[in-house]
Design an enzyme around this catalytic site. Structure first.
Site, PDB file in Angstrom:
ATOM      1  N   CYS A  76       1.030  -1.013   0.326  1.00 57.96           N
ATOM      2  CA  CYS A  76       0.056   0.285  -0.339  1.00 57.96           C
ATOM      3  C   CYS A  76       0.837   0.716   0.148  1.00 57.96           C
ATOM      4  O   CYS A  76       1.816   1.651  -1.204  1.00 57.96           O
ATOM      5  CB  CYS A  76      -1.103   0.089   1.481  1.00 57.96           C
ATOM      6  N   HIS A 163      -3.728  -5.896  -0.157  1.00 57.25           N
ATOM      7  CA  HIS A 163      -3.146  -6.048   1.334  1.00 57.25           C
ATOM      8  C   HIS A 163      -3.645  -7.679   1.023  1.00 57.25           C
ATOM      9  O   HIS A 163      -3.940  -8.086   1.680  1.00 57.25           O
ATOM     10  CB  HIS A 163      -4.420  -4.985   2.853  1.00 57.25           C
ATOM     11  N   GLU A 165      -1.755  -9.270   3.678  1.00 57.52           N
ATOM     12  CA  GLU A 165      -1.693  -9.796   5.610  1.00 57.52           C
ATOM     13  C   GLU A 165      -3.415  -9.404   5.286  1.00 57.52           C
ATOM     14  O   GLU A 165      -3.156 -10.250   6.452  1.00 57.52           O
ATOM     15  CB  GLU A 165      -0.764  -8.480   6.058  1.00 57.52           C
TER      16      GLU A 165
END
Lengths: 183, 318
Positions: A76, A163, A165
């Site tokens: 990001c 993202h 994660e």
């Protein structure tokens, strides 16, 4: 040890958790981290964050991104910081993207190896990489964003706008694993 | 290495022993999985030197104090209930701004705990704070999304030292620990409930009357969605509730004009609460919820279903 640079993301600690789940020891450090500490890492992950690459101070990170031979993954804001630092262009997107986005893979490269050609990911951004730095390959796009992932394996620089994660991103762990395997 | 509950329990117990030692602590217990796990770890570490306090804020779920007390008693934990509801309602009177509401609630909780700690000669307060609480509360380069009552809502000065054994954990990991500790599913699998309680499910000013409306609406949503999940019509959502908007809209009831409140139904799917998507609840289940809410709660004339993910929304409305 992977140093996870906290640039103010909601998900910095989730990156730490996912690294642990993948058997990698991670350590969170603030973005004011000294160059000497960055140099001790096996690899560095730059988190997302609420600020903008053109407006904020990133201390010793830009020089580290330019000079270091270590593997770096930007997520990001981290993705945008790598682009901005190495001569690319980051601007406000035509539209913002929050929550669900469909990622279309154009070229798997190293980072998206083994990932389906199209998958759901979670995003949260307005700024975007408009022009990549020289030597980078664009790996994926979405409806609103041309460069959802890019890499320059020769320089060990990898980055994603979405993202990987968070739990809602499909294949996220695989993408982080692909990075870890290249350290 | 995936999360290892046994290793975590051993580490947490020895770290509580090391930081509190022979001292006495009070534990803030809400009946949720986080504070219940924190209480169990504290009991393992400190034995009799712990005192469990449950604060009834008046903003709890239907019948919550009685249910939680019974649930804890079955696990051999004595819960000391403090009814502070009048105090909470009077402090929140006229307050509309969500962050101000959260800060008032955070401070009220601490003042109640201070009184109990003094009575118990306890120098420590153990809380079931988990990672999203301090992440969303902000600080440093991180923005404040919402001040969680147990972190960003804490007053600057407090007469107890804080111990938070679950700070690095997320909800799904707390549940793994709860199962490893042998908790019954009624606690280990219980849906999350926000620390400030129904206060964040009443958009704008809080009154005891509005609390009663949203409490009943939450109860209906829970009953209907749990029933639908038992029948296999839906996957049980990660969190599911109702919220009350300050907006009234026009309706017609028995040929008479009505002008009543609007209730939002929210159900989301998540792992850790950090990201969420709205649950795809089938229309017949939504219809049952809507009909019951408007028939059983006479102040409500319209029911909406929230179809926003996190981000850009959060799970709760405030």
């Amino acid at each position: 040890m992977i140093l996870i640079v906290d640039m103010g993301s909601q998900y910095t600690h989730v990156i730490w958790r996912t690294c642990r789940d993948l058997g990698q020891e991670g350590k969170m450090v603030p973005k004011t981290v000294a160059r000497a500490e960055l140099d001790t890492a096996d690899a560095v992950i730059l988190s997302g964050g609420p600020s903008s690459v053109t407006k904020d101070n990133f201390h010793e990170l830009p020089l580290f991104i330019k000079e270091s031979g270590k593997s770096i993954l930007g997520i990001c804001l981290g993705h945008q910081l790598i682009a901005h630092t190495l001569g690319g262009l980051v601007v406000k997107g035509k539209n913002a993207e929050y929550g669900l986005s469909r990622i279309e893979v154009d070229k798997p490269g190293t980072l998206l190896e083994g990932v389906p050609a199209s998958f759901n990911a979670w995003v949260s951004h307005f700024d975007e990489v408009k022009k990549m730095p020289e030597g980078f390959v664009s790996l994926a796009h979405s409806d609103t964003c041309a460069h959802e992932a890019m890499e320059c394996p020769g320089k060990k620089r990898f980055s994603v706008q979405f993202h990987p994660e968070v739990w809602h991103t499909e294949n996220g762990e695989r993408i982080l694993e692909n990075f870890i395997n290249r350290i | 290495m995936p999360f290892n509950a046994e290793k975590f329990i051993d580490g947490a117990v020895s770290s509580i022993k090391a930081s509190i030692g022979p001292g006495r602590a009070i534990i803030a217990v809400s009946g949720g999985v986080d504070s219940s796990v924190a209480a169990a770890l504290a009991s393992k570490a400190l034995g009799k030197n712990v005192y469990c306090v449950f604060v009834d804020t008046g903003l709890m779920r239907k019948d919550e104090a009685r249910l939680v007390k019974a649930m804890m008693a079955r696990g051999g934990v004595k819960l000391n209930v403090v009814d502070a509801s009048a105090d909470f309602f009077s402090a929140l009177k006229g307050v509309e701004e969500p962050e101000k509401k959260r800060k008032i609630i955070g401070e009220k909780f601490i003042r109640v705990f201070e009184v109990e700690a003094k009575k118990q000669k306890a120098a420590y307060l153990i809380q079931g704070t988990i990672a999203p609480d301090w992440i969303e509360s902000g600080g440093g380069s991180r923005e404040t999304i919402k001040s969680h009552h147990n972190v960003g809502g804490l007053p600057e000065k407090m007469g107890m030292r804080l111990v938070e054994p679950l700070r690095d954990l997320y909800k799904h990991e707390v549940r793994i620990v709860a199962r490893a500790l042998g908790f019954p599913p009624e606690i280990s699998e219980r849906q999350p409930f926000p620390g400030p309680g129904l206060a964040v499910r009443i958009v704008g000013e809080i009154t005891p009357g509005k609390a009663a409306i949203v409490r009943e609406a939450c109860f209906i949503v829970e009953e209907e969605l749990e029933r639908a999940a038992e029948k296999g019509k839906i996957e049980k959502p990660w969190q599911y509730f109702a919220a009350l908007l300050p907006t009234k809209t026009v309706g017609v009831r028995g040929d008479e004009r009505a002008y009543q409140y609007t209730v939002v139904v929210r159900a989301v799917r998540s792992l850790d609460g950090m990201t969420a998507n709205f649950s795809h609840v089938p229309p017949e289940v939504l219809q049952a919820i809507s009909t019951r809410i408007t028939n059983e709660i006479r102040e409500v004339g319209r029911v909406l279903y929230d179809i926003t993910n996190k981000p850009p929304a959060t799970v709760e409305l405030e």
